[in-house]
Design an enzyme around this catalytic site. Structure first.
Site, mmCIF file in Angstrom:
data_model
loop_
_atom_site.group_PDB
_atom_site.id
_atom_site.type_symbol
_atom_site.label_atom_id
_atom_site.label_comp_id
_atom_site.label_asym_id
_atom_site.label_seq_id
_atom_site.Cartn_x
_atom_site.Cartn_y
_atom_site.Cartn_z
ATOM 1 N N SER A 22 -37.942 39.528 51.365
ATOM 2 C CA SER A 22 -37.323 40.455 52.307
ATOM 3 C C SER A 22 -37.769 40.113 53.724
ATOM 4 O O SER A 22 -38.175 38.977 53.969
ATOM 5 C CB SER A 22 -37.690 41.892 51.925
ATOM 6 O OG SER A 22 -36.872 42.818 52.610
ATOM 7 N N ASN A 23 -37.687 41.047 54.653
ATOM 8 C CA ASN A 23 -38.094 40.788 56.028
ATOM 9 C C ASN A 23 -38.647 42.063 56.661
ATOM 10 O O ASN A 23 -38.716 43.100 56.004
ATOM 11 C CB ASN A 23 -36.912 40.217 56.833
ATOM 12 C CG ASN A 23 -35.733 41.170 56.825
ATOM 13 O OD1 ASN A 23 -35.815 42.273 57.345
ATOM 14 N ND2 ASN A 23 -34.638 40.756 56.189
ATOM 15 N N ARG A 24 -39.012 41.992 57.927
ATOM 16 C CA ARG A 24 -39.749 43.092 58.572
ATOM 17 C C ARG A 24 -38.883 44.245 59.065
ATOM 18 O O ARG A 24 -39.381 45.189 59.665
ATOM 19 C CB ARG A 24 -40.536 42.545 59.766
ATOM 20 C CG ARG A 24 -41.731 41.700 59.366
ATOM 21 C CD ARG A 24 -42.410 41.131 60.607
ATOM 22 N NE ARG A 24 -42.799 42.174 61.544
ATOM 23 C CZ ARG A 24 -42.928 42.004 62.857
ATOM 24 N NH1 ARG A 24 -42.680 40.826 63.391
ATOM 25 N NH2 ARG A 24 -43.286 43.001 63.634
#
Ligand code: C5P
Length: 223
Positions: A22-24
């Site tokens: 995923s990502n931030r």
């Protein structure tokens, strides 16, 4: 009044039942756009990846997990909307396989095989019609050059560029420093905004959309 579709948050790409890529993204920017649109009297649908934010008042929310889920939800919702604000930080890659069982450390090669996720904006471009499409470009390099490229490549009406390396903009914070870029009279107009709350950035985007919608030919409206 417009019917506005907003996407927000990250997507999650699972490799087994407990692990994902995923990502931030926290969803703050997209939720701020949805809240701003609802407060201004628009009908709002918010397609959200996995985030921990409360749904803004008056907003209809559809929860999704992966990029492919988000694409499917968007395809189902787009026909009944006049504008799309694509704020989501879609994961570009997913594991080639998702194991139904938790992967074991023993006997596993420490290499993850990936395949590309669809680019959602490019995939739905043929269904755009007279709808207004807004994209985001969260960059770490040269935000304006990248944003211009994506504005054209993704066939957008407006792109919102932000530099995610600054402490006061981008992921997780309540403020953002953005530049709006849009084609007008054969050139790309560039409008840099000061440091604003994400809610205020949402209002600026909404004001732009309302202006464009009002000036659109009559046959484009309420279709
Ligand atoms: O990731 P990228 O910088 O290309 O994102 C630019 C725009 O494209 C954003 O509005 C994002 O939501 C959208 N996007 C997409 N599908 C992807 C990746 C990004 O629609 N797979």
């Amino acid at each position: 009044m417009m019917r506005i579709l907003v996407t927000a948050g990250p997507t999650r790409e699972y490799l087994d039942p407990v692990r994902f890529l995923s990502n931030r993204s926290t969803g703050k920017m997209g939720f701020a756009v949805a809240e701003s649109a609802a407060v201004r009297g628009h009908a709002v649908t918010l397609i959200a990846g996995p985030v921990t934010l409360p749904t803004p008042d008056g907003v209809r929310r559809v929860d999704v997990v992966s990029a492919r889920d988000m694409l499917a939800a968007l395809r189902a919702e787009l026909p009944t909307h006049d504008a799309l604000v694509m704020t989501a930080a879609v994961a570009d890659w997913r594991p080639r396989e998702c194991s139904p069982q938790k992967l074991k450390k023993q006997g596993m090669r420490p290499v993850l095989e990936l395949e590309a996720n669809p680019d959602i904006l490019r995939t739905i471009a043929p269904e755009k019609g007279a709808r207004l499409f807004v994209g985001f470009a969260a960059e770490t390099g040269d935000p304006l050059a990248e944003a211009k490229r994506k504005l054209t490549a993704k066939g957008l009406d407006l792109i919102v560029a932000n530099d995610v390396t600054r402490a006061d903009s981008g992921f997780g914070v309540d403020t953002n420093r953005v530049t709006l870029l849009y084609p007008e009279a054969g050139e790309i107009r560039q409008h840099s905004l000061p440091l604003l709350t994400k809610r205020e950035v949402g209002d600026r985007i909404l004001a732009w959309l309302e202006g464009r919608h009002k000036n659109a030919p009559a046959q484009n409206k309420d279709s």
